[in-house]
Write an enzyme that holds these catalytic residues in place. Structure first.
Site, PDB file in Angstrom:
ATOM      1  N   ARG A 141       0.820  -1.220   0.000  1.00 53.12           N
ATOM      2  CA  ARG A 141       0.000   0.000   0.000  1.00 53.12           C
ATOM      3  C   ARG A 141       0.850   1.265   0.000  1.00 53.12           C
ATOM      4  O   ARG A 141       0.335   2.372  -0.133  1.00 53.12           O
ATOM      5  CB  ARG A 141      -0.915   0.020   1.237  1.00 53.12           C
ATOM      6  CG  ARG A 141      -1.921  -1.105   1.280  1.00 53.12           C
ATOM      7  CD  ARG A 141      -2.706  -1.101   2.586  1.00 53.12           C
ATOM      8  NE  ARG A 141      -3.833  -0.196   2.571  1.00 53.12           N
ATOM      9  CZ  ARG A 141      -5.105  -0.559   2.379  1.00 53.12           C
ATOM     10  NH1 ARG A 141      -5.419  -1.829   2.210  1.00 53.12           N
ATOM     11  NH2 ARG A 141      -6.070   0.326   2.386  1.00 53.12           N
ATOM     12  N   TYR A 144       0.737   4.232  -2.547  1.00 54.47           N
ATOM     13  CA  TYR A 144      -0.336   5.228  -2.413  1.00 54.47           C
ATOM     14  C   TYR A 144      -0.116   6.079  -1.155  1.00 54.47           C
ATOM     15  O   TYR A 144      -0.091   7.306  -1.216  1.00 54.47           O
ATOM     16  CB  TYR A 144      -1.666   4.490  -2.325  1.00 54.47           C
ATOM     17  CG  TYR A 144      -2.905   5.356  -2.223  1.00 54.47           C
ATOM     18  CD1 TYR A 144      -3.308   6.161  -3.294  1.00 54.47           C
ATOM     19  CD2 TYR A 144      -3.700   5.335  -1.078  1.00 54.47           C
ATOM     20  CE1 TYR A 144      -4.470   6.930  -3.210  1.00 54.47           C
ATOM     21  CE2 TYR A 144      -4.860   6.097  -1.000  1.00 54.47           C
ATOM     22  CZ  TYR A 144      -5.243   6.889  -2.063  1.00 54.47           C
ATOM     23  OH  TYR A 144      -6.402   7.647  -1.975  1.00 54.47           O
ATOM     24  N   SER A 188     -18.228  -1.186  -3.822  1.00 57.71           N
ATOM     25  CA  SER A 188     -18.509  -1.614  -5.198  1.00 57.71           C
ATOM     26  C   SER A 188     -18.577  -3.139  -5.279  1.00 57.71           C
ATOM     27  O   SER A 188     -19.475  -3.692  -5.916  1.00 57.71           O
ATOM     28  CB  SER A 188     -17.498  -1.038  -6.193  1.00 57.71           C
ATOM     29  OG  SER A 188     -16.294  -0.687  -5.600  1.00 57.71           O
ATOM     30  N   TYR A 203     -13.019 -10.009   3.508  1.00 57.45           N
ATOM     31  CA  TYR A 203     -11.603 -10.340   3.718  1.00 57.45           C
ATOM     32  C   TYR A 203     -11.293 -10.407   5.217  1.00 57.45           C
ATOM     33  O   TYR A 203     -11.736  -9.549   5.986  1.00 57.45           O
ATOM     34  CB  TYR A 203     -10.698  -9.301   3.036  1.00 57.45           C
ATOM     35  CG  TYR A 203     -10.940  -9.151   1.532  1.00 57.45           C
ATOM     36  CD1 TYR A 203     -11.536 -10.168   0.783  1.00 57.45           C
ATOM     37  CD2 TYR A 203     -10.558  -7.987   0.865  1.00 57.45           C
ATOM     38  CE1 TYR A 203     -11.753 -10.027  -0.579  1.00 57.45           C
ATOM     39  CE2 TYR A 203     -10.769  -7.839  -0.504  1.00 57.45           C
ATOM     40  CZ  TYR A 203     -11.371  -8.858  -1.215  1.00 57.45           C
ATOM     41  OH  TYR A 203     -11.592  -8.704  -2.570  1.00 57.45           O
ATOM     42  N   GLY A 204     -10.522 -11.429   5.596  1.00 58.46           N
ATOM     43  CA  GLY A 204     -10.247 -11.638   7.023  1.00 58.46           C
ATOM     44  C   GLY A 204     -11.520 -12.108   7.702  1.00 58.46           C
ATOM     45  O   GLY A 204     -12.394 -12.729   7.068  1.00 58.46           O
ATOM     46  N   ARG A 274     -10.739   2.462  11.200  1.00 53.91           N
ATOM     47  CA  ARG A 274     -10.631   3.801  10.619  1.00 53.91           C
ATOM     48  C   ARG A 274     -11.909   4.579  10.904  1.00 53.91           C
ATOM     49  O   ARG A 274     -13.003   4.140  10.537  1.00 53.91           O
ATOM     50  CB  ARG A 274     -10.433   3.678   9.114  1.00 53.91           C
ATOM     51  CG  ARG A 274      -9.924   4.931   8.487  1.00 53.91           C
ATOM     52  CD  ARG A 274      -9.784   4.773   7.016  1.00 53.91           C
ATOM     53  NE  ARG A 274      -8.549   4.145   6.606  1.00 53.91           N
ATOM     54  CZ  ARG A 274      -8.386   3.557   5.428  1.00 53.91           C
ATOM     55  NH1 ARG A 274      -9.389   3.484   4.593  1.00 53.91           N
ATOM     56  NH2 ARG A 274      -7.233   3.061   5.086  1.00 53.91           N
TER      57      ARG A 274
HETATM   58  P1  NAD Z   1     -11.061   7.552  -9.235  1.00 54.05           P
HETATM   59  O1  NAD Z   1     -10.093   6.502  -9.623  1.00 54.05           O
HETATM   60  O2  NAD Z   1     -12.499   7.374  -9.614  1.00 54.05           O
HETATM   61  O3  NAD Z   1     -10.597   8.967  -9.789  1.00 54.05           O
HETATM   62  C1  NAD Z   1      -9.265   9.331  -9.968  1.00 54.05           C
HETATM   63  C2  NAD Z   1      -9.143  10.037 -11.310  1.00 54.05           C
HETATM   64  O4  NAD Z   1      -7.783  10.456 -11.507  1.00 54.05           O
HETATM   65  C3  NAD Z   1      -9.483   9.119 -12.494  1.00 54.05           C
HETATM   66  O5  NAD Z   1     -10.398   9.765 -13.353  1.00 54.05           O
HETATM   67  C4  NAD Z   1      -8.145   8.877 -13.169  1.00 54.05           C
HETATM   68  O6  NAD Z   1      -8.256   8.617 -14.553  1.00 54.05           O
HETATM   69  C5  NAD Z   1      -7.428  10.175 -12.850  1.00 54.05           C
HETATM   70  N1  NAD Z   1      -5.962  10.081 -12.921  1.00 54.05           N
HETATM   71  C6  NAD Z   1      -5.155   9.176 -12.334  1.00 54.05           C
HETATM   72  N2  NAD Z   1      -3.865   9.442 -12.634  1.00 54.05           N
HETATM   73  C7  NAD Z   1      -3.870  10.551 -13.424  1.00 54.05           C
HETATM   74  C8  NAD Z   1      -2.852  11.319 -14.035  1.00 54.05           C
HETATM   75  N3  NAD Z   1      -1.563  11.009 -13.920  1.00 54.05           N
HETATM   76  N4  NAD Z   1      -3.208  12.397 -14.779  1.00 54.05           N
HETATM   77  C9  NAD Z   1      -4.519  12.735 -14.922  1.00 54.05           C
HETATM   78  N5  NAD Z   1      -5.527  12.046 -14.350  1.00 54.05           N
HETATM   79  C10 NAD Z   1      -5.203  10.963 -13.604  1.00 54.05           C
HETATM   80  O7  NAD Z   1     -10.918   7.745  -7.662  1.00 54.05           O
HETATM   81  P2  NAD Z   1     -11.744   8.663  -6.653  1.00 54.05           P
HETATM   82  O8  NAD Z   1     -12.330   7.783  -5.623  1.00 54.05           O
HETATM   83  O9  NAD Z   1     -12.625   9.593  -7.390  1.00 54.05           O
HETATM   84  O10 NAD Z   1     -10.569   9.480  -5.961  1.00 54.05           O
HETATM   85  C11 NAD Z   1     -10.323  10.842  -6.277  1.00 54.05           C
HETATM   86  C12 NAD Z   1      -9.280  11.411  -5.335  1.00 54.05           C
HETATM   87  O11 NAD Z   1      -9.750  11.361  -3.995  1.00 54.05           O
HETATM   88  C13 NAD Z   1      -7.948  10.661  -5.368  1.00 54.05           C
HETATM   89  O12 NAD Z   1      -6.892  11.590  -5.256  1.00 54.05           O
HETATM   90  C14 NAD Z   1      -8.025   9.800  -4.132  1.00 54.05           C
HETATM   91  O13 NAD Z   1      -6.751   9.515  -3.624  1.00 54.05           O
HETATM   92  C15 NAD Z   1      -8.829  10.668  -3.184  1.00 54.05           C
HETATM   93  N6  NAD Z   1      -9.512   9.842  -2.177  1.00 54.05           N
HETATM   94  C16 NAD Z   1     -10.652   9.149  -2.496  1.00 54.05           C
HETATM   95  C17 NAD Z   1     -11.243   8.354  -1.525  1.00 54.05           C
HETATM   96  C18 NAD Z   1     -12.512   7.581  -1.795  1.00 54.05           C
HETATM   97  O14 NAD Z   1     -12.975   6.868  -0.905  1.00 54.05           O
HETATM   98  N7  NAD Z   1     -13.129   7.680  -2.944  1.00 54.05           N
HETATM   99  C19 NAD Z   1     -10.689   8.266  -0.237  1.00 54.05           C
HETATM  100  C20 NAD Z   1      -9.530   8.970   0.024  1.00 54.05           C
HETATM  101  C21 NAD Z   1      -8.961   9.772  -0.942  1.00 54.05           C
HETATM  102  N1  UDP Z   2     -12.876  -5.631   1.694  1.00 49.04           N
HETATM  103  C1  UDP Z   2     -13.555  -6.825   1.827  1.00 49.04           C
HETATM  104  N2  UDP Z   2     -14.092  -7.395   0.709  1.00 49.04           N
HETATM  105  C2  UDP Z   2     -13.984  -6.836  -0.528  1.00 49.04           C
HETATM  106  C3  UDP Z   2     -13.277  -5.616  -0.660  1.00 49.04           C
HETATM  107  C4  UDP Z   2     -12.734  -5.039   0.482  1.00 49.04           C
HETATM  108  O1  UDP Z   2     -13.706  -7.373   2.933  1.00 49.04           O
HETATM  109  O2  UDP Z   2     -14.500  -7.427  -1.498  1.00 49.04           O
HETATM  110  C5  UDP Z   2     -12.325  -5.000   2.915  1.00 49.04           C
HETATM  111  C6  UDP Z   2     -10.871  -4.619   2.837  1.00 49.04           C
HETATM  112  O3  UDP Z   2     -10.047  -5.717   3.215  1.00 49.04           O
HETATM  113  C7  UDP Z   2     -10.803  -3.466   3.815  1.00 49.04           C
HETATM  114  C8  UDP Z   2     -12.185  -2.803   3.697  1.00 49.04           C
HETATM  115  O4  UDP Z   2     -13.026  -3.782   3.109  1.00 49.04           O
HETATM  116  O5  UDP Z   2     -10.672  -3.965   5.131  1.00 49.04           O
HETATM  117  C9  UDP Z   2     -12.178  -1.553   2.833  1.00 49.04           C
HETATM  118  O6  UDP Z   2     -11.538  -1.856   1.624  1.00 49.04           O
HETATM  119  P1  UDP Z   2     -11.474  -0.856   0.407  1.00 49.04           P
HETATM  120  O7  UDP Z   2     -10.663  -1.524  -0.657  1.00 49.04           O
HETATM  121  O8  UDP Z   2     -12.831  -0.398   0.032  1.00 49.04           O
HETATM  122  O9  UDP Z   2     -10.743   0.451   0.947  1.00 49.04           O
HETATM  123  P2  UDP Z   2      -9.557   0.750   1.982  1.00 49.04           P
HETATM  124  O10 UDP Z   2     -10.237   1.435   3.105  1.00 49.04           O
HETATM  125  O11 UDP Z   2      -8.890  -0.516   2.424  1.00 49.04           O
HETATM  126  O12 UDP Z   2      -8.642   1.626   1.220  1.00 49.04           O
END
Ligand code: NAD
Ligand code: UDP
Length: 312
Positions: A141, A144, A188, A203-204, A274
């Site tokens: 991880r 990221y 999803s 998982y787990g 979390r």
């Molecule tokens: P997502 O994958 O749907 O969206 C990310 C977007 O970034 C995509 O459209 C992808 O094509 C684009 N992208 C990736 N690399 C790129 C690059 N080099 N140049 C241009 N575009 C690029 O994910 P999301 O859930 O919408 O996440 C959006 C942001 O929010 C991310 O920065 C993510 O780290 C942050 N975030 C999301 C969550 C969540 O739960 N959804 C949680 C924590 C942080």
């Molecule tokens: N997880 C799970 N089954 C799945 C996908 C995820 O049990 O099919 C668990 C995963 O191990 C984690 C939590 O759900 O503990 C959230 O996972 P996710 O990938 O959505 O996001 P994370 O918070 O880990 O970035």
């Protein structure tokens, strides 16, 4: 304002584009479609205030003067960022520096989409912004987590040494319509599996916890932070905490599915718990989420149904 949204064709980014246009701004959406989709923004393409630019923001770019940069570009689901490990490191580092340079050049404000992953597998619970985290710097991880931690450091450095007017939002697990059904995230996966009548893969033992925020609450929080004068990281998430097993049961209930639960191995370094402490956002932004998990999943049901149908 003319606003640049990187990652604007993604899940959160496309909802942010909608909200910015709705409040009267013009939006330049820059995305390389690595994990995003045109389907998320097709409804905006006839709006004269909306421009889409297919662009990898880790490469040099300039689309003219902008007043605000929202930097969301980055793979975000564990499956995506492990598959695109190098791209994730690059967009968190070089991509963030490119966006900060652009903000400096145009004296634009800048907001970084950071993450609760900065806390890693947290030893402090719930997580306050003052907690420095517990991250494995070399685990799967880390591509990221460390990229986002670098992005936060870069953002603070441009604020301190280049006078860029910056914000940092730490987003906690967000879900809703347009979440990609194949991104492997828990909501999803569970929604797709429940609607197809397949086993839900826990998982787990499913005792690890997450706190899920509905996307409209998240975007409202991001915009409130964007308008504030707060430069330090700010948690925006829903403190309602669920074990993953509880989450599976909520999904089964909302979808009225008779799927079973199947236990599978826990991925390495999966955080045990979390939950955001949102007292800072409440105090400074007068923000708190309004939509609980059950309601948010119900509001997402039509989207997941059609996404599952479209996927065959
Ligand atoms: P997502 O994958 O749907 O969206 C990310 C977007 O970034 C995509 O459209 C992808 O094509 C684009 N992208 C990736 N690399 C790129 C690059 N080099 N140049 C241009 N575009 C690029 O994910 P999301 O859930 O919408 O996440 C959006 C942001 O929010 C991310 O920065 C993510 O780290 C942050 N975030 C999301 C969550 C969540 O739960 N959804 C949680 C924590 C942080
Ligand atoms: N997880 C799970 N089954 C799945 C996908 C995820 O049990 O099919 C668990 C995963 O191990 C984690 C939590 O759900 O503990 C959230 O996972 P996710 O990938 O959505 O996001 P994370 O918070 O880990 O970035």
């Amino acid at each position: 304002m003319r606003v640049l949204v990187t990652g604007g064709a993604g899940f959160v980014g496309s909802h942010l584009c909608d909200a910015l246009l709705a409040q009267g701004d013009s939006v330049v959406c820059a995305d390389n479609l690595l994990t995003g989709r045109m389907a998320n923004i097709n409804h905006l393409r006839n709006d004269p205030r909306f421009e889409f630019r297919e662009q990898d923001v880790s490469r040099p770019f300039d689309f003219g003067k902008v007043d605000y940069v929202f930097h969301l570009a980055s793979p975000a689901s564990p499956v995506d960022y492990i598959e695109h490990a190098i791209e994730t490191l690059r967009v968190g580092s070089v991509g963030t520096m490119n966006c900060l340079e652009l903000a400096k050049e145009y004296q634009a404000k800048f907001l970084l989409a950071s993450t609760s992953e900065c806390y890693g597998d947290p030893l402090e619970h719930p997580q306050k912004e003052t907690y420095w985290g517990h991250v494995n710097p070399v685990g799967p991880r880390s591509v990221y987590d460390e990229a986002k931690r670098f992005a936060e450091a870069a953002t603070m450095a441009y604020h301190r040494h280049r006078t860029v007017d910056t914000r940092i939002v730490r987003i906690f697990n967000t879900y809703g319509p347009r979440l990609q059904i194949n991104d492997g995230r828990v909501i999803s996966n569970f929604m797709k599996q429940a609607l197809r009548g397949e086993d839900l893969t826990v998982y787990g033992d499913g005792s690890q916890t997450r706190s899920f925020c509905y996307v409209s609450d998240e975007v409202r929080g991001i915009l409130a932070l964007a308008k504030s004068d707060e430069h330090g990281p700010t948690n925006i998430g829903n403190p309602g905490e669920f074990t993953i097993l509880e989450c599976a049961k909520v999904v089964l209930d909302i979808t009225a599915s008779s799927s079973n639960i199947r236990f599978e191995p826990l991925p390495q370094d999966d955080p045990r718990q979390r939950r955001p402490d949102i007292s800072k956002a409440k105090r400074l932004l007068d923000w708190e989420p309004k939509i609980d998990l059950q309601t948010g999943l119900r509001m997402s049901l039509d989207y997941f149904r059609s996404a599952v149908q479209a996927s065959g």
